[in-house]
Design a protein around this motif. Structure first.
Motif, short mmCIF file in Angstrom:
data_model
loop_
_atom_site.label_atom_id
_atom_site.label_comp_id
_atom_site.label_asym_id
_atom_site.label_seq_id
_atom_site.Cartn_x
_atom_site.Cartn_y
_atom_site.Cartn_z
N ARG A 46 25.53 -22.00 27.38
CA ARG A 46 25.78 -23.36 27.90
C ARG A 46 26.74 -24.13 26.99
O ARG A 46 27.63 -24.83 27.48
N LEU A 70 23.75 -22.40 40.20
CA LEU A 70 22.39 -21.84 40.11
C LEU A 70 21.73 -22.52 38.91
O LEU A 70 21.74 -22.01 37.80
N ALA A 71 21.17 -23.69 39.15
CA ALA A 71 20.95 -24.62 38.04
C ALA A 71 19.58 -24.56 37.38
O ALA A 71 19.42 -25.03 36.27
N ALA A 72 18.55 -24.06 38.05
CA ALA A 72 17.17 -24.08 37.54
C ALA A 72 16.79 -25.51 37.13
O ALA A 72 16.72 -26.37 38.00
N ARG A 76 22.46 -27.30 32.46
CA ARG A 76 23.89 -27.11 32.24
C ARG A 76 24.69 -28.25 32.89
O ARG A 76 25.55 -28.85 32.26
N ASP A 94 20.38 -25.92 43.27
CA ASP A 94 19.45 -24.79 43.22
C ASP A 94 18.69 -24.79 44.55
O ASP A 94 18.32 -25.85 45.05
N TRP A 95 18.48 -23.61 45.11
CA TRP A 95 17.81 -23.56 46.41
C TRP A 95 16.30 -23.74 46.29
O TRP A 95 15.61 -23.95 47.28
N LYS A 120 20.56 -26.16 48.15
CA LYS A 120 21.08 -25.23 49.16
C LYS A 120 21.22 -23.83 48.61
O LYS A 120 21.29 -23.64 47.39
N ASN A 121 21.31 -22.90 49.54
CA ASN A 121 21.74 -21.56 49.15
C ASN A 121 23.17 -21.72 48.62
O ASN A 121 24.03 -22.30 49.29
N LEU A 122 23.44 -21.20 47.44
CA LEU A 122 24.76 -21.41 46.82
C LEU A 122 25.88 -20.93 47.75
O LEU A 122 26.94 -21.57 47.83
N ASP A 137 25.23 -18.51 37.35
CA ASP A 137 24.40 -18.03 36.24
C ASP A 137 23.06 -17.51 36.80
O ASP A 137 22.04 -18.19 36.73
N PHE A 139 19.77 -14.75 37.69
CA PHE A 139 18.94 -13.72 37.09
C PHE A 139 19.56 -12.41 37.56
O PHE A 139 19.61 -12.16 38.76
N PHE A 145 27.54 -13.67 44.87
CA PHE A 145 28.13 -15.02 44.96
C PHE A 145 29.65 -15.03 44.75
O PHE A 145 30.28 -16.06 44.88
C1 LIG Z 1 18.91 -17.85 35.68
S1 LIG Z 1 18.43 -19.24 36.62
C2 LIG Z 1 19.66 -20.42 36.18
C3 LIG Z 1 19.60 -20.89 34.79
C4 LIG Z 1 20.44 -22.12 34.49
N1 LIG Z 1 21.83 -21.93 34.89
C5 LIG Z 1 20.35 -22.53 33.02
O1 LIG Z 1 21.39 -22.55 32.31
O2 LIG Z 1 19.24 -22.84 32.57
C6 LIG Z 1 18.90 -18.81 38.27
C7 LIG Z 1 18.54 -19.86 39.31
O3 LIG Z 1 19.22 -19.51 40.51
C8 LIG Z 1 18.45 -19.95 41.61
N2 LIG Z 1 18.92 -19.20 42.80
C9 LIG Z 1 18.82 -17.87 43.03
N3 LIG Z 1 19.45 -17.55 44.17
C10 LIG Z 1 20.00 -18.69 44.67
C11 LIG Z 1 20.79 -18.99 45.80
N4 LIG Z 1 21.17 -18.03 46.66
N5 LIG Z 1 21.19 -20.26 46.00
C12 LIG Z 1 20.82 -21.23 45.13
N6 LIG Z 1 20.04 -21.02 44.04
C13 LIG Z 1 19.63 -19.76 43.80
C14 LIG Z 1 17.02 -19.68 41.19
O4 LIG Z 1 16.13 -20.52 41.90
C15 LIG Z 1 17.07 -19.96 39.67
O5 LIG Z 1 16.62 -21.27 39.40
#
Ligand SMILES: C[S@@+](CC[C@H](N)C(=O)[O-])C[C@H]1O[C@@H](n2cnc3c(N)ncnc32)[C@H](O)[C@@H]1O
Length: 368
Positions: A46, A70-72, A76, A94-95, A120-122, A137, A139, A145
């Motif tokens: 970050r 993909l913010a959790a 960030r 984040d979805w 939303k779905n990214l 970012d 998992f 994406f």
């Molecule tokens: C590794 S975490 C992100 C960590 C964050 N960027 C940070 O720096 O702490 C991945 C996130 O992606 C989200 N996610 C997974 N698939 C997604 C999608 N298709 N659209 C939106 N969010 C999604 C999950 O809910 C999860 O919170």
């Protein structure tokens, strides 16, 4: 089952955010924990994104729209809003509903005006708008994406992505790598460099579909993940130039001291670091409060050196064991090679690794 206790306030850079407190018996990052995960070991990741975005803002005259896709917890994106200087907006997405609520809570805490949360779905969000900076970012692998990111990125913008599926990219699970990235990996001493280049090759290939070219500005391997920053150009000639870097390494060719038995790749065989960008980022570091500053200086210092180096590296141990000799000291080896007029560079991929334009015969002579 649910590891949620309550929120705690943590601090990174100059930003405080709420994150869910995870019980200490939980086993690291996983979407299965049921709450948006805050991973403190990704602070370096970050911190560097703050520097890259500041460099992007400094080099542009127009307003920039930055997306933390993909913010959790949203850490960030909230950090971008709080720690960057310039004309910009931040979208944090984040979805997951719990993530979204936490992102809203973190935005409210700071009462920013140039920041918006999305749930939303990214891939849907990317199909609805255009961005100057897209951070992916996930998992695991970012592959799902990348296509939408290239359709959404503005000319001159930056796509950033992390990949934690290093076991696939480094050839521990070759079938997974072939399936996801359409490339054959190579489980060997240079596997991290090959893995990073396979990921970049995939990104270059997808960019090509949209007549877009990539300029890798800062791509590296650290801890348990790869991280890529590429500048995107909407130019057919640049795209064609780029595709010249997308290559297979054929069986019979050498990688380091190993003659390969099967074709490897395709992968990106061009530069993975832009020296000018690293220089500009290094100038920004001192103006920011960053928790991983020392680590950043060390990493950028090696990356700056490595920017001009040839692809792939040797390690002193691998040559020593091949020749049944003991390993020489790195500094002495560097001195000897330089004295004979060769270029030699450290590599961030391995502490005992080095890149050089000297041939393997010359290197062997030095070891002997
Ligand atoms: C590794 S975490 C992100 C960590 C964050 N960027 C940070 O720096 O702490 C991945 C996130 O992606 C989200 N996610 C997974 N698939 C997604 C999608 N298709 N659209 C939106 N969010 C999604 C999950 O809910 C999860 O919170």
């Amino acid at each position: 089952m649910n590891k949620l206790n309550f929120f705690e306030e943590i601090s990174e850079g100059t930003t405080n955010v709420f994150v869910y407190k995870i019980k200490s018996d939980s086993k690291g990052p996983s979407s299965k924990q049921g709450v948006p995960f805050y991973n403190p070991t990704m602070q370096l990741n970050r911190d560097i994104s703050i520097l890259v975005c500041q460099q992007l803002l400094d080099s542009s005259k127009r307003k920039m729209i930055l997306l933390d896709g993909l913010a959790a917890s949203g850490i960030r994106g909230v950090r971008l809003a709080n720690e960057l200087v310039g004309d910009f907006e931040v979208v944090i997405n984040d979805w997951d509903e719990k993530s979204y609520n936490l992102i809203e809570k973190n935005i409210e805490k700071h009462s920013f005006e140039n920041i918006k949360a999305c749930n939303k779905n990214l891939n849907v969000l990317l199909s609805e708008g255009k961005f100057d900076y897209i951070d992916v970012d996930p998992f695991g692998s970012p592959v799902g994406f990348i296509d939408s990111a290239f359709r959404s990125i503005k000319n001159g913008g930056i796509i950033a992505c992390s990949a934690t599926d290093t076991a696939a990219l480094c050839g521990v699970y070759p079938k997974v790598c072939i399936r996801r990235y359409g490339a054959v990996p190579f489980h060997s001493i240079v596997m991290k460099e090959i893995g990073l280049r396979i990921l970049l090759g995939f990104i270059c290939r997808v960019a090509g579909v949209y007549d877009k070219g990539i300029e890798p500005s800062l791509c590296y391997s650290t801890d348990h993940y790869f991280r890529i920053y590429v500048k995107v150009n909407s130019s057919i000639s640049k795209t064609n130039q780029c595709m010249n870097n997308f290559k297979i390494i054929h069986s019979g060719e050498n990688i380091g001291i190993e003659k390969i038995k099967n074709n490897i790749g395709p992968m990106w065989l061009g530069k993975v670091i832009d020296k000018k960008t690293i220089g500009e980022i290094l100038n920004i570091v001192s103006s920011k409060k960053l928790g991983c500053k020392n680590q950043i200086y060390r990493l950028l210092d090696i990356l700056e050196e490595e920017a001009d180096a040839p692809v792939f590296f040797y390690t002193t141990e691998s040559i020593a064991s091949f020749l049944k000799k003991s390993s020489p000291r790195m500094d002495l080896l560097f001195e000897k090679l330089k004295k004979q007029g060769y270029n030699v560079y450290r590599t961030h991929f391995s502490p005992t690794g080095f890149k050089t334009d000297a041939s393997i015969n010359i290197i062997e002579k030095m070891f002997k």
